[in-house]
Design a protein around this motif. Sequence first.
Motif, short mmCIF file in Angstrom:
data_model
loop_
_atom_site.label_atom_id
_atom_site.label_comp_id
_atom_site.label_asym_id
_atom_site.label_seq_id
_atom_site.Cartn_x
_atom_site.Cartn_y
_atom_site.Cartn_z
N ALA A 1 0.83 -1.20 0.00
CA ALA A 1 0.00 0.00 0.00
C ALA A 1 0.87 1.25 0.00
O ALA A 1 0.60 2.21 -0.73
CB ALA A 1 -0.93 -0.01 1.21
N GLU A 2 1.90 1.23 0.83
CA GLU A 2 2.78 2.41 0.92
C GLU A 2 3.43 2.72 -0.44
O GLU A 2 3.47 3.88 -0.87
CB GLU A 2 3.87 2.15 1.96
CG GLU A 2 4.88 3.29 2.06
CD GLU A 2 6.24 2.83 2.54
OE1 GLU A 2 7.17 3.65 2.52
OE2 GLU A 2 6.37 1.63 2.90
N LYS A 3 3.92 1.70 -1.10
CA LYS A 3 4.58 1.90 -2.39
C LYS A 3 3.62 2.56 -3.39
O LYS A 3 3.99 3.50 -4.12
CB LYS A 3 5.07 0.57 -2.93
CG LYS A 3 5.85 0.67 -4.24
CD LYS A 3 6.37 -0.70 -4.67
CE LYS A 3 7.11 -0.59 -6.00
NZ LYS A 3 7.61 -1.93 -6.45
N LEU A 4 2.38 2.07 -3.43
CA LEU A 4 1.40 2.65 -4.34
C LEU A 4 1.05 4.08 -3.94
O LEU A 4 0.92 4.96 -4.80
CB LEU A 4 0.13 1.79 -4.36
CG LEU A 4 0.15 0.55 -5.26
CD1 LEU A 4 -1.17 -0.20 -5.13
CD2 LEU A 4 0.38 0.93 -6.71
N GLU A 5 0.87 4.31 -2.65
CA GLU A 5 0.47 5.64 -2.20
C GLU A 5 1.54 6.70 -2.49
O GLU A 5 1.21 7.86 -2.78
CB GLU A 5 0.13 5.61 -0.71
CG GLU A 5 -1.20 4.92 -0.43
CD GLU A 5 -1.54 4.86 1.04
OE1 GLU A 5 -2.74 4.74 1.36
OE2 GLU A 5 -0.62 4.94 1.88
N VAL A 6 2.79 6.32 -2.41
CA VAL A 6 3.86 7.25 -2.78
C VAL A 6 3.75 7.63 -4.26
O VAL A 6 3.87 8.81 -4.63
CB VAL A 6 5.24 6.63 -2.48
CG1 VAL A 6 6.36 7.47 -3.10
CG2 VAL A 6 5.46 6.50 -0.98
N GLN A 7 3.51 6.64 -5.10
CA GLN A 7 3.34 6.91 -6.53
C GLN A 7 2.13 7.80 -6.78
O GLN A 7 2.18 8.72 -7.62
CB GLN A 7 3.20 5.61 -7.30
CG GLN A 7 4.43 4.72 -7.29
CD GLN A 7 4.21 3.45 -8.09
OE1 GLN A 7 3.80 3.49 -9.25
NE2 GLN A 7 4.47 2.31 -7.47
N VAL A 8 1.03 7.53 -6.07
CA VAL A 8 -0.20 8.31 -6.26
C VAL A 8 0.03 9.76 -5.85
O VAL A 8 -0.35 10.69 -6.58
CB VAL A 8 -1.36 7.70 -5.46
CG1 VAL A 8 -2.58 8.62 -5.52
CG2 VAL A 8 -1.72 6.32 -6.01
N LEU A 9 0.67 9.97 -4.70
CA LEU A 9 0.90 11.33 -4.23
C LEU A 9 1.78 12.10 -5.21
O LEU A 9 1.47 13.25 -5.57
CB LEU A 9 1.54 11.30 -2.84
CG LEU A 9 1.88 12.68 -2.25
CD1 LEU A 9 0.64 13.55 -2.16
CD2 LEU A 9 2.55 12.52 -0.87
N THR A 10 2.87 11.45 -5.66
CA THR A 10 3.76 12.12 -6.62
C THR A 10 3.02 12.45 -7.91
O THR A 10 3.14 13.55 -8.46
CB THR A 10 4.97 11.22 -6.93
OG1 THR A 10 5.65 10.92 -5.72
CG2 THR A 10 5.92 11.91 -7.89
N GLY A 11 2.24 11.49 -8.39
CA GLY A 11 1.51 11.70 -9.64
C GLY A 11 0.45 12.77 -9.51
O GLY A 11 0.27 13.60 -10.42
N ARG A 12 -0.27 12.78 -8.40
CA ARG A 12 -1.33 13.78 -8.23
C ARG A 12 -0.76 15.19 -8.03
O ARG A 12 -1.36 16.16 -8.49
CB ARG A 12 -2.22 13.39 -7.04
CG ARG A 12 -3.23 12.31 -7.41
CD ARG A 12 -4.09 11.87 -6.25
NE ARG A 12 -5.22 11.06 -6.72
CZ ARG A 12 -6.05 10.38 -5.92
NH1 ARG A 12 -5.86 10.41 -4.59
NH2 ARG A 12 -7.04 9.68 -6.43
#
Length: 911
Positions: A869-880
């Motif tokens: 979950a953490e790995k995905l959330e980091v990508q989501v935050l950077t992308g958003r």
Amino acid sequence: MAEDATNTTSKVVPNGFMKDHPLSYRFPIATTHDTSRSGYHVPDIKAFLKEVEEATQCAFPNAGRSRYSAVYVLLLSWEEDDLEVTTEVDRLHRVFDKLYGFSADQWSIPSSDAHGELQDRLRAFTKTYGKEDALLIVYYGGHGYLDDFRQPIWLCSQKPGAASLKWYSHQVTLEETKSDVLILLDCCHAGGSSGDASKGTKEVIAACGFEAWAPGVGDHSFTKSLIDELQYLSTGPAFSASSLHSRVLDRLKHWNPVYNAEELSEPDRDGRFRDQERRKCPVYISLNKDTKRRSIEIVSRAALSHKLASVTAAGHADPLNGDVRDYQTKVTIAVQVESGQILRKQDLIAWIREIPLLAKSVKLEAVLESHSTLLLVSLPVAVWNLLYDDPACSFVGFTTSSNWLLNNAPTSDNEFEDKSHAPAEPGPRSDGPGIGEFFSQERLSSTVRGPDPASSSIMHSWQLSFDQIRVQEPRAAELLSLMAVLDRQGIPKALLCRDDDEKVEITTALGTLQAFSLIGREREGEIFKIHRLVHLSALQWLERQNQKLKWQEEALPLLSAKFPNGDFSTWETCALYLPHVLIIIDSLELGPSHANELGLLEKTANFLQSQGQYQAAERIIRLALKLYENAHGNEHSDTLRTMKILGEICNDRGKYDDAEELVQRVLESRERQLGRKHGLTLSAISSLARVLISKGKYQEAKDMLEQNVKFDSEVLGKEHTNTLKDMQDLAVAYCCLHRLNEAEELQVHVWEARKKALGEEHPNTLMSMASLAVAYRYLNRLSEAEALQLLVLEKRKKVLGAEHPDTLLSMSDIAVTYQLQNRLSKSENLQVLVLEKRKKVLGPKHPNTLSSMANLAATYKALNRWNEAEKLEVQVLTGREKALGPEHPDTLLSMANLVATYKTLNGAKKL
């Protein structure tokens, strides 16, 4: 793809063979001839012929099935595209996607952190799809050059300080994957690629070797030739990558360039005059370090479904039925054989006849006695590609005929073939040969694609038939000329008819073309198709007669008049006309003289948008906007209408800032010209409100839409299409502001009204159902939400297709509902599927793709898989942060989710 000033030497000879010695410097001018290979000889001529046979079998597989479970294509170009490669890349994408049924994805390399971004994209691509039974195809179109260490570099433009990346370091990622990989490079110094792959089959087809430049975008580019050849091969049996290279080479080498005298009168930056040989030679490179002979095999889904590939009764591929002769350009090589092996020419011929496949691929041009025996042999380029480099075999050159000194004229007959049992050629009929008979002969395609097709017997016979039609039935000749510039399949009769055509006249003309076997009916009804070889021949004839542009110009107004407005009821007709429209749009250089046909661009873009093909829609509507601005200026009604469409498409693509700027400009102009309550002004307000919802400005959007709904209801009525559209958007804004009861009330009204006016399966009706289901979910009425969502998904798959963005939205909505129902395994499986499809359809950085990643991360947390979950959330935050900005509600939510995840992970990391 464009000229580069750097002039370098090559490690790859024209036939694509890698030489044993690296050329890391420019050789001095030789003071004597190079005779270094004269001391090498083939010790066993029969073993050499066996190698040629193996290479021929690999080059012409003729398989009846694909050896891959799936094929994935990644098309790369730069976001900062000064070469305008997008048009060709779009066409190549359609070929792979529509004709071949491959999973194809376009990705633009960003100028910022280009190296890291491409590295991440390729790693994700190979990790997701890199399986042993899969084929990966990677294409690049753009600038390229060699660095000081002779390694290939890609760059976004030729401006000083332009973004660049080291391709050779990324190529390693593809070499190490388990899959077979085909790399297609259309850039300068493309042939600089070399490799050391040990897994699978890895091949490169490049636009040029170490030449200073590759042809730019246009009729003679590498990509254009690649597209043409892939289209030509799409309905036939399997073909090899080596064979594909041979075909592209054949097409490019037979281009006779028309030079511009003024351009040639001055030397270029290297002091060379530009009247040199311009027909660039694409190269073939094997990246495998072992000696196993193999080549990637490609076959389209259409060919498989129609069982067009030739297979023997035992179920094995029969290379003897392959398309070996479907080439004009061959390679002539000199083979030095140890003395004593060949005493008579008849012995050599007999040995070749023992291997029937060689009789179709090898041509013995000369046998010369020397200090050893010297053979001059010609063979297909595709076979030559797969022969190992042997110093006893020297490349002589590309050839397109037999030895003229031994033959009065070039011939395609082969002296090695045993014709004692061959059936006699059919003699000419008293009324002249029918064109269908000529096109059924085995050697047709090789003859028609020669350096001068008019001189070949097949092309000559076709021209005689066409000339006969022109005299006897001029309207039929006109129809064939028109069909030649269109897509060769799915040609509706309505498109061929002019307003002044009599029914009898058009029926007679089409009947004449059918009688000559030039066209046929595609299916029940008034839909026609033209044989691919007839299509190719007719198009070449038009080019030689300088008639191609005339008929393209003739087709444009016909398409403009016949292409529907894009309403849901016309989708089937739009889909029928779309391939023809795209070919004509891509072929013509549209300008002020086409002002009356610009509406066709709008209608096409609207239809593409409705089908979820946002990138293609944006390209076409931008062209329309540019032409309208040039013709009428920025304030004209046509310009503003087109600008609004572009803004809405940008919103669909997740380019929210661009969308807001465009629609805001339209609104200001409309309000200034027409007033606040005019219908066009209200329409612009609606579009802006939808963009504001996308940008998270819910309150501002709500205020606009409430005023619009009030005006619409008073002037148009509560059941009017525009009123319902604004109500729909207002309900979405209410949901985002958690005014759920008001949202539900509006959604129910809109759904019922649309169901009554449009029907249950209209896309707008389905949109209302989907929005109502979301409101139910917010109200925690999960069972009602699920039932409605499943119904919407079923209907959207049927109406829109399984990969339409709206269908993927329905799948995502259901997955979230499953998560809230604690059906986590089912939710995870669906979310993973949606994420992969959204990456393919919308791109990895689209806000909807990021939402899928965020939803999947939430499911992982519910499953206590916190690290994932953490790995995905980091990508989501950077992308958003990049896509939406730091203040967008979704970005703030991502930040809060990541903080909560870090706290759960015992504060091991800091935000």
